[in-house]
Design an enzyme around this catalytic site. Sequence first.
Site, mmCIF file in Angstrom:
data_model
loop_
_atom_site.group_PDB
_atom_site.id
_atom_site.type_symbol
_atom_site.label_atom_id
_atom_site.label_comp_id
_atom_site.label_asym_id
_atom_site.label_seq_id
_atom_site.Cartn_x
_atom_site.Cartn_y
_atom_site.Cartn_z
ATOM 1 N N LYS A 211 -37.980 -23.702 -8.557
ATOM 2 C CA LYS A 211 -38.130 -23.225 -7.180
ATOM 3 C C LYS A 211 -38.714 -24.283 -6.280
ATOM 4 O O LYS A 211 -38.222 -24.520 -5.164
ATOM 5 C CB LYS A 211 -38.986 -21.953 -7.159
ATOM 6 C CG LYS A 211 -39.001 -21.235 -5.815
ATOM 7 C CD LYS A 211 -40.139 -21.635 -4.908
ATOM 8 C CE LYS A 211 -41.455 -21.089 -5.395
ATOM 9 N NZ LYS A 211 -42.548 -21.284 -4.400
ATOM 10 N N ASP A 230 -37.628 -17.448 -5.073
ATOM 11 C CA ASP A 230 -38.982 -17.013 -5.405
ATOM 12 C C ASP A 230 -38.945 -15.503 -5.644
ATOM 13 O O ASP A 230 -37.871 -14.900 -5.740
ATOM 14 C CB ASP A 230 -39.963 -17.393 -4.296
ATOM 15 C CG ASP A 230 -39.751 -16.581 -3.023
ATOM 16 O OD1 ASP A 230 -38.687 -15.918 -2.895
ATOM 17 O OD2 ASP A 230 -40.638 -16.593 -2.151
#
Length: 270
Positions: A211, A230
Amino acid sequence: MITKRTDNFDIDQICVSGQCFRMERTAGGTYSVIAGDRYVEVAQEEDRCTFYCGAEEFEAFWRDYFDLSNDYGAYIESIDTKDEYLRKAAEVGSGIRILRQDLWEMTASFLISQQNNITRIRKCISNICEKYGEKKEALSGSTYYAFPRPEALAELGEDDLKECNLGYRSKYVVRTARSITSGEADLDYIRSLPYPEAKAELLKLYGIGEKVADCICLFALHELDAFPVDTHISQALKRHYRRGFPKRRYNGYRGVMQQYIFYYELNGKP
């Protein structure tokens, strides 16, 4: 100062979109923006934006920083008419643009962002800038602090940035600063790479996962195909795209769609 009329630009939406942490609304209703060692204030009334800097600085830096030459209206128009969720998200966040930010600053910032909220991230970054960044003066006479260079952090102990409320993330930032100053990590080389290779290089840095690497690719390298996932994005995808997000349809600008979804989930949903 310089004034421009710009479609699909909303400085408030950009400020709270989660891609930058040194932009804030001032008491006078303008927005202060610090990028690296530069500073500008921006005021907006509908599509009329005033940038409090000279024309030369605007053309040399801020136009690209705010990605003002890109046609975001075309991105929105390309959304599948049957995708009511994404069309609504893009409508609500239609003023978001993907900023072209500094690679080192974004690397450190998104290391700090892990398991953190936006308010706290802003405070952590403000703390390290005030303690280790160069003090500078804006055209207005106000003072601000540049983002500290890697060299300023590389000689610190791994836990020293805990004093700036970074907690366990202190070692992530310090070790990465050391990797850069030692030449183990070459930011210029990373900038020269296509998205998949650049992401692979970022993943070699201590503390960077999928991420965070995608956030850095999207917000620093302007790799618009990067699609950071996320918790908020993951939950939205599970609710609305059980067969997976149609990334192929948005090839070349998937990250723009990601920002519409992220903003909608955090700020725009009724």
